[in-house]
Scaffold this active site. Structure first.
Site, PDB file in Angstrom:
ATOM      1  N   LYS A  50       0.818  -1.216   0.000  1.00  0.00           N
ATOM      2  CA  LYS A  50       0.000   0.000   0.000  1.00  0.00           C
ATOM      3  C   LYS A  50       0.852   1.267   0.000  1.00  0.00           C
ATOM      4  O   LYS A  50       0.407   2.313  -0.442  1.00  0.00           O
ATOM      5  CB  LYS A  50      -0.980  -0.025   1.160  1.00  0.00           C
TER       6      LYS A  50
HETATM    7  C1  PLP Z   1      -4.376  -4.565   1.131  1.00  0.00           C
HETATM    8  C2  PLP Z   1      -3.602  -5.813   0.994  1.00  0.00           C
HETATM    9  C3  PLP Z   1      -3.964  -6.823   0.068  1.00  0.00           C
HETATM   10  C4  PLP Z   1      -5.214  -6.724  -0.792  1.00  0.00           C
HETATM   11  O1  PLP Z   1      -5.148  -5.726  -1.774  1.00  0.00           O
HETATM   12  P1  PLP Z   1      -6.455  -5.233  -2.532  1.00  0.00           P
HETATM   13  O2  PLP Z   1      -6.032  -4.065  -3.324  1.00  0.00           O
HETATM   14  O3  PLP Z   1      -7.453  -4.878  -1.460  1.00  0.00           O
HETATM   15  O4  PLP Z   1      -6.957  -6.349  -3.375  1.00  0.00           O
HETATM   16  C5  PLP Z   1      -3.149  -7.931  -0.042  1.00  0.00           C
HETATM   17  N1  PLP Z   1      -2.045  -8.081   0.737  1.00  0.00           N
HETATM   18  C6  PLP Z   1      -1.675  -7.145   1.629  1.00  0.00           C
HETATM   19  C7  PLP Z   1      -0.464  -7.390   2.458  1.00  0.00           C
HETATM   20  C8  PLP Z   1      -2.426  -5.975   1.803  1.00  0.00           C
HETATM   21  O5  PLP Z   1      -2.048  -5.056   2.701  1.00  0.00           O
END
Ligand code: PLP
Length: 483
Positions: free
Chosen positions: A126
């Site tokens: 993120k």
């Molecule tokens: C947020 C997250 C996901 C999922 O991503 P999306 O964009 O919601 O599909 C997968 N793995 C980790 C470690 C995350 O923080």
């Protein structure tokens, strides 16, 4: 570049990138998408192959954003994507790549690799988009002399990525709600050890859903929301999705030698934000063979891509798993893909998502549209705690590489979709240290800890415990905004 809503309200109404930057849902409850996807020419693809990450990000963003002057946009991407920010990695050379590609080996004739997206400040993918959002928001607010109070609820990754992106930013405060004593010691320390005066951690006496309900209640008080300039940075934010498009290109270039080659990506998925960016990269013309959606036990998306039935889960049907950042009951970005799947027919999208609200889902199995899912390259699979643990162990033994629980879900499902001669790139979405308990279970040893995080849990923490009461949270915001 004009943007429209997936639900088509005010069809004549168009918006620019900067207009939707700070917003969430469109007025009609739909999500914003560009009126057309920009196409990448063969010449551009050749030229982009050797660009540093920040300049590649500039080129791709420029295609979606024509209302920020080019020199400003370039300055923003260069400020964001630096080796100093994405430094939690093996060596300087990898840091300079921002998203280095780690080759594992060849399986069933397919080169298998990990695209590392979690070398940023909070060790999850993120950061890739959120760091840019922090700089874009600061820029946009300064331009209009405005301020913004970001309110959010988190069970871990999103909240810390938002805080590390917004810390010290002018004109921005963050009020982040998290469930009191429910996060891992590492995740808690990551957030609560921030001492920046514009970051406020509120530990809600309750579970994540209580925190989420408070955010909804405050956001539904429109007068309060307007007076205190409350905003969000959740995963439907369009700029976050665009920022994520960049690393699909970067990964493609790292895994291939010429633009005649095709690759597949496997994406550990929850809210469909990350893989939505892959879909957009493919629509732009990046030679992607397959987009593999990997879910955990919360298999809403896997069910859809296997059967054509989209059935959202009730809170009680949502499992708490060892890949918790993928524990979702519905996928908030999925509507963007459905819009494209249905040939961009907003009236049908509106009807389907009304069905989601009223009947809990929809069924495209019988319609010709579902067959088109494969034309868009999508396939899927799911994982369980046992396969996750087995995969972590197997990858460690075979390749001497430690992967986190979410990435393990990706590797597990990727292996079900390998094709000889086509590189399979699994997106690595977090570092193992964030989910240490499962690493200890799988490997009987401690997860690797990047040097910058030694002693994190013993740093002083700054947070406020509040009851699960929206009014108390509002009072806190009023007392701390001085407006
Ligand atoms: C947020 C997250 C996901 C999922 O991503 P999306 O964009 O919601 O599909 C997968 N793995 C980790 C470690 C995350 O923080």
């Amino acid at each position: 570049m004009n943007y429209l809503s997936t639900r088509g309200a005010g069809a004549g109404e168009r918006h620019t990138f900067s207009e939707i930057l700070l917003g969430g849902l469109a007025k009609d409850g739909g999500l914003y998408l560009p009126a057309d996807y920009p196409r990448v020419t063969a010449d551009e693809l050749t030229r982009w192959r050797t660009l540093p990450y920040a300049d590649l990000a500039f080129e791709i963003l420029s295609k979606f954003c024509d209302d920020i002057p080019a020199d400003h946009l370039r300055a923003l991407t260069r400020k964001t994507y630096t080796a100093a920010t994405y430094c939690n990695v093996r060596d300087d050379e990898s840091a300079a790549q921002i998203t280095p590609l780690k080759t594992l080996g060849v399986e069933d004739g397919a080169p298998l690799s990990l695209l590392e997206l979690s070398n940023g400040p909070t060790l999850a993918f993120k950061d890739m988009a959120m760091q840019l959002i922090g700089n874009l928001f600061e820029y946009a607010l300064a331009k209009h002399g405005e301020t913004l109070n970001i309110l959010g609820a988190t069970s871990g990754d999103t909240g810390s990525a938002a805080e590390y992106a917004m810390r010290g930013k002018k004109g921005i405060r963050v009020f982040m709600l998290s469930p009191h004593k429910k996060m891992s010691a590492f995740q808690t320390a990551q957030m609560y050890s921030l001492q920046d005066p514009n970051i406020f951690n509120l530990a809600v006496q309750g579970v994540f859903d209580d925190a989420q309900d408070i955010v909804k209640a405050v956001s539904n008080d429109h007068a309060f929301k307007a007076k205190y300039k409350i905003g969000t940075v959740n995963s439907i934010n369009w700029a976050r999705v665009v920022a994520q498009v960049v690393y699909y290109f970067k990964g493609y270039f790292a895994a291939t030698k010429s633009n005649a080659e095709r690759v597949s990506f496997t994406v550990p998925s929850g809210n469909f934000g990350n893989v939505c960016a892959g879909h957009i990269a493919r629509m732009m013309g990046l030679p992607i063979e397959k987009l593999v959606v990997a879910t955990n036990e919360n298999d809403v998306l896997d069910e859809f891509f296997r059967t054509g039935i989209y059935r959202v889960r009730k809170a009680a049907e949502t499992y708490h798993t060892s890949s918790p950042s993928m524990d979702i009951s519905k996928a908030s970005n999925f509507e963007r893909f459905v819009y494209d799947l249905l040939g961009r027919d907003p009236a049908r999208v509106l009807q389907l998502f009304r069905d989601v609200e009223e009947k809990g889902g929809f069924d495209l199995a019988a319609s010709g549209d579902f067959a088109r899912v494969r034309e868009f390259g999508f396939v899927s699979g799911s994982s369980s705690h046992d396969t996750r643990v087995d995969t972590i162990r197997d990858v460690f033994q075979r390749y001497d590489t430690m992967i986190d629980t979410h990435t393990a879900d990706g590797v597990k499902v990727a292996r079900e979709h390998l094709q000889p001669g086509i590189p399979m790139i699994v997106l690595e979405t977090a570092q193992p240290i964030k989910f240490g308990e499962t690493i200890r279970e799988a490997l009987l040893r401690e997860p690797e800890r990047p040097a910058a995080f030694s002693g994190l849990e013993s740093l002083p923490q700054r947070f406020e415990v509040v009851p699960a009461d929206a009014q108390r949270v509002k009072d806190f915001i009023v007392a701390n905004t001085g407006e």
